[in-house]
Write an enzyme that holds these catalytic residues in place. Structure first.
Site, PDB file in Angstrom:
ATOM      1  N   SER A  26      31.851  39.959  60.598  1.00  0.00           N
ATOM      2  CA  SER A  26      31.867  40.400  59.199  1.00  0.00           C
ATOM      3  C   SER A  26      32.571  41.738  59.043  1.00  0.00           C
ATOM      4  CB  SER A  26      30.440  40.509  58.669  1.00  0.00           C
ATOM      5  OG  SER A  26      29.673  41.355  59.489  1.00  0.00           O
ATOM      6  N   THR A 158      30.522  35.006  10.399  1.00  0.00           N
ATOM      7  CA  THR A 158      29.628  34.092  11.101  1.00  0.00           C
ATOM      8  C   THR A 158      30.405  32.784  11.187  1.00  0.00           C
ATOM      9  OG1 THR A 158      28.580  33.312   9.070  1.00  0.00           O
ATOM     10  CG2 THR A 158      27.513  35.158  10.160  1.00  0.00           C
ATOM     11  N   HIS A 159      30.227  32.066  12.275  1.00  0.00           N
ATOM     12  CA  HIS A 159      31.031  30.855  12.529  1.00  0.00           C
ATOM     13  C   HIS A 159      32.525  31.157  12.501  1.00  0.00           C
ATOM     14  CE1 HIS A 159      27.241  28.653  11.614  1.00  0.00           C
ATOM     15  NE2 HIS A 159      27.116  29.580  10.688  1.00  0.00           N
ATOM     16  N   SER A 280      56.899  38.465  27.752  1.00  0.00           N
ATOM     17  CA  SER A 280      57.118  37.139  28.313  1.00  0.00           C
ATOM     18  C   SER A 280      58.488  37.107  28.973  1.00  0.00           C
ATOM     19  CB  SER A 280      57.046  36.102  27.193  1.00  0.00           C
ATOM     20  OG  SER A 280      57.755  34.941  27.572  1.00  0.00           O
ATOM     21  N   LYS A 286      57.422  38.235  22.482  1.00  0.00           N
ATOM     22  CA  LYS A 286      56.011  38.261  22.862  1.00  0.00           C
ATOM     23  C   LYS A 286      55.520  39.639  23.322  1.00  0.00           C
ATOM     24  CE  LYS A 286      53.408  35.256  23.323  1.00  0.00           C
ATOM     25  NZ  LYS A 286      53.258  34.013  24.072  1.00  0.00           N
ATOM     26  N   GLU A 293      42.569  39.743  27.947  1.00  0.00           N
ATOM     27  CA  GLU A 293      42.483  38.381  28.497  1.00  0.00           C
ATOM     28  C   GLU A 293      41.896  38.406  29.910  1.00  0.00           C
ATOM     29  OE1 GLU A 293      45.994  35.647  26.886  1.00  0.00           O
ATOM     30  OE2 GLU A 293      46.705  37.586  27.572  1.00  0.00           O
ATOM     31  N   GLN A 325      24.512  37.430  55.761  1.00  0.00           N
ATOM     32  CA  GLN A 325      25.795  38.114  55.900  1.00  0.00           C
ATOM     33  C   GLN A 325      26.735  37.743  54.744  1.00  0.00           C
ATOM     34  OE1 GLN A 325      27.364  38.983  59.868  1.00  0.00           O
ATOM     35  NE2 GLN A 325      29.022  37.591  59.388  1.00  0.00           N
ATOM     36  N   LYS A 328      27.545  39.917  51.227  1.00  0.00           N
ATOM     37  CA  LYS A 328      28.388  41.110  51.073  1.00  0.00           C
ATOM     38  C   LYS A 328      29.575  40.889  50.147  1.00  0.00           C
ATOM     39  CE  LYS A 328      26.172  42.944  54.716  1.00  0.00           C
ATOM     40  NZ  LYS A 328      25.453  41.662  54.869  1.00  0.00           N
TER      41      LYS A 328
END
Ligand code: ARG
Length: 467
Positions: A26, A158-159, A280, A286, A293, A325, A328
């Site tokens: 390890s 909302t929604h 992009s 872009k 993200e 082990q 980790k």
């Protein structure tokens, strides 16, 4: 190194298979525990001297040797060996090479099982403290932004449909609540991290007259672990931290999702700074919100780490098993990912431009003050359900006329309910709607400012609780 150099060579007639040696090692990932392993060893050696198992000179030779090894590691001159399996045996073997026979006495009254559990707890304790400071920093950024945007109007959703107007400051204070709960959760989890396994030995304790309270004090642990079997096998504290970390990432991911939406031309609420975006390779126009993200995307691995740790533990009988082990890498990855994610958001937000005009304009679309019209009618004596119906008729009328509620002539509004009078227009404006929500927890600018003051006090209290 040949098999005969291994710490446990005495029991074995044949050398370890080369693949198995690599498979079980390890050190490649646990070497980052070196500082905490050394701190634990120095405290252990001094305790052994205190109770007369080592001489003071022996303990000090060990401490000096370990300090020199730490300096080598930090200078990049220490040579890690896979044959020595893990961070603990690498350091112990190097100690004996450096200071001679007395190095072999360090492992008296201890096992790697209580050693590794102690080391991981020390490491995680520091990680939690660092992350806690990061969260407080992010929370402070929220408070400053909320202050600046206490009066800024935006649509509340909302929604994901426009619901009622809110202030941007109020929205940001919702984020503050999430992150402050996270910081409080870490402080609570830390209590269960800060318990010392040393002295549990391999599983049953040790036949030597050790002083566990002394070692615990030296290492800043609140107390020694109560049960030796539990002490070497317990990884609840890692799971608990991973759960708190997963929730932090869920929060960051939700905020990131809002930032991604808000930065689209369709929303147009914000513009992220160029330094936090990429372009992009094919579409020249872009500007992609990579950082939010990735915040959203990185939540996946942290949630995965929590799952990995839970599954890692579920089949293990008492006490220590080599499975442990495997705790980790998920733990380290979680610490690294959450630390960097918190930092990314902390740096991105102050560099973000908020388009207040656009937000206000969008808040006007979708009849967000319809509830205010219903509330107005209730104050005029109508039952809420009837008021709701009357306000809905007004919305339909407004849709037919492609006008806002506040733009309908009084005569038209009166066809929805005769209780409507000229004073209705104050209630139908965005500012009227915001100012009306004037109670603790409400979106009125006055309340946002009061909440910021309380938030500052909460942050100060959190800082005082943290080391
Ligand atoms: N590298 C091991 C771990 O991380 C250390 C403990 C090994 N103990 C043992 N008895 N093999 O868990």
């Amino acid at each position: 190194m040949s098999a005969s150099d291994k710490a446990w060579k005495g029991r074995f007639a044949e050398p370890t298979d080369a693949f198995v040696e690599a498979f079980t090692a390890s050190v490649a990932f646990d070497k980052r525990l070196y500082r905490h392993d050394i701190a634990g060893s120095i405290a252990h050696a001094r305790m052994l001297a205190q109770v007369g198992i080592l001489t003071q000179d022996e303990a000090e030779a060990i401490a000096a040797g370990l300090a020199a090894i730490q300096a080598d590691i930090e200078a990049g001159t220490f040579i890690w060996s896979v044959a020595r399996e893990d961070v603990h045996m690498n350091i112990e073997a190097a100690l004996t090479e450096r200071i001679g026979e007395v190095g072999k006495k360090l492992h008296t009254a201890r096992s790697r099982n209580d050693q590794v559990a102690t080391t991981v707890r020390l490491y995680l304790r520091d990680g939690i403290d660092e992350l806690g400071a990061g969260l407080r920093g992010l929370a402070a950024v929220f408070l400053r932004l909320a202050e600046r945007e206490a009066e800024t109007v935006m649509p509340g959703f909302t929604h994901l449909q426009v619901a009622q107007p809110v202030t941007l400051g109020h929205h940001i204070l919702a984020w503050f609540e999430m992150i402050t709960r996270d910081a409080e959760r870490l402080i609570d989890a830390r209590k269960r991290v800060n318990v010392m396994p040393l002295g549990a030995g391999a599983l049953a304790g040790t036949s030597f007259p050790i002083d566990r309270d002394m070692t615990a004090r030296a290492l800043g642990f609140a107390q020694p672990a109560e049960n030796s079997l539990d002490a070497v096998s317990d990884r609840d504290f890692v799971i608990e931290f991973a759960a708190a970390a997963a929730l932090i990432m869920v929060h960051l991911s939700r905020m990131a999702e809002e930032l991604v939406l808000w930065s689209t031309p369709q929303f147009g609420f914000i513009e992220l700074a160029d330094g936090f975006c990429t372009g992009s390779s094919i579409m020249p126009q872009k500007k992609n919100p990579d950082v939010p993200e990735l915040l959203r995307g990185k939540s996946a691995r942290v949630i995965g780490n929590l799952t990995a740790l839970l599954v890692l533990m579920k089949g293990q009988p008492l006490a220590y098993n080599k499975d442990n082990q495997e705790d980790k890498e998920p733990l380290f990855d979680t610490l690294d990912t959450v630390r960097d994610s918190v930092r990314a958001l902390t740096e991105l937000l102050p560099a973000t431009t908020f388009h207040r005009e656009r937000m206000r304009r969008e808040a006007l679309r979708g009849y967000p003050t319809a509830t205010d019209l219903a509330d107005y009618l209730v104050r005029r004596g109508l039952a809420f359900r009837d008021a709701h119906e009357a306000a809905a008729r007004a919305v339909r009328l407004a849709i037919e006329r492609t006008a806002d509620l506040a733009e309908l002539p009084l005569a038209d509004l009166k066809t929805c309910s005769p209780l409507i009078e000229n004073d209705v227009f104050a209630a139908l404006t965005i500012e009227g709607s915001l100012a009306a929500r004037d109670h603790r927890g409400g979106t009125a600018p006055r309340q946002v400012r009061a909440a910021i003051t309380r938030g500052q006090e909460r942050l100060a209290a959190l800082a005082a609780l943290s080391p």
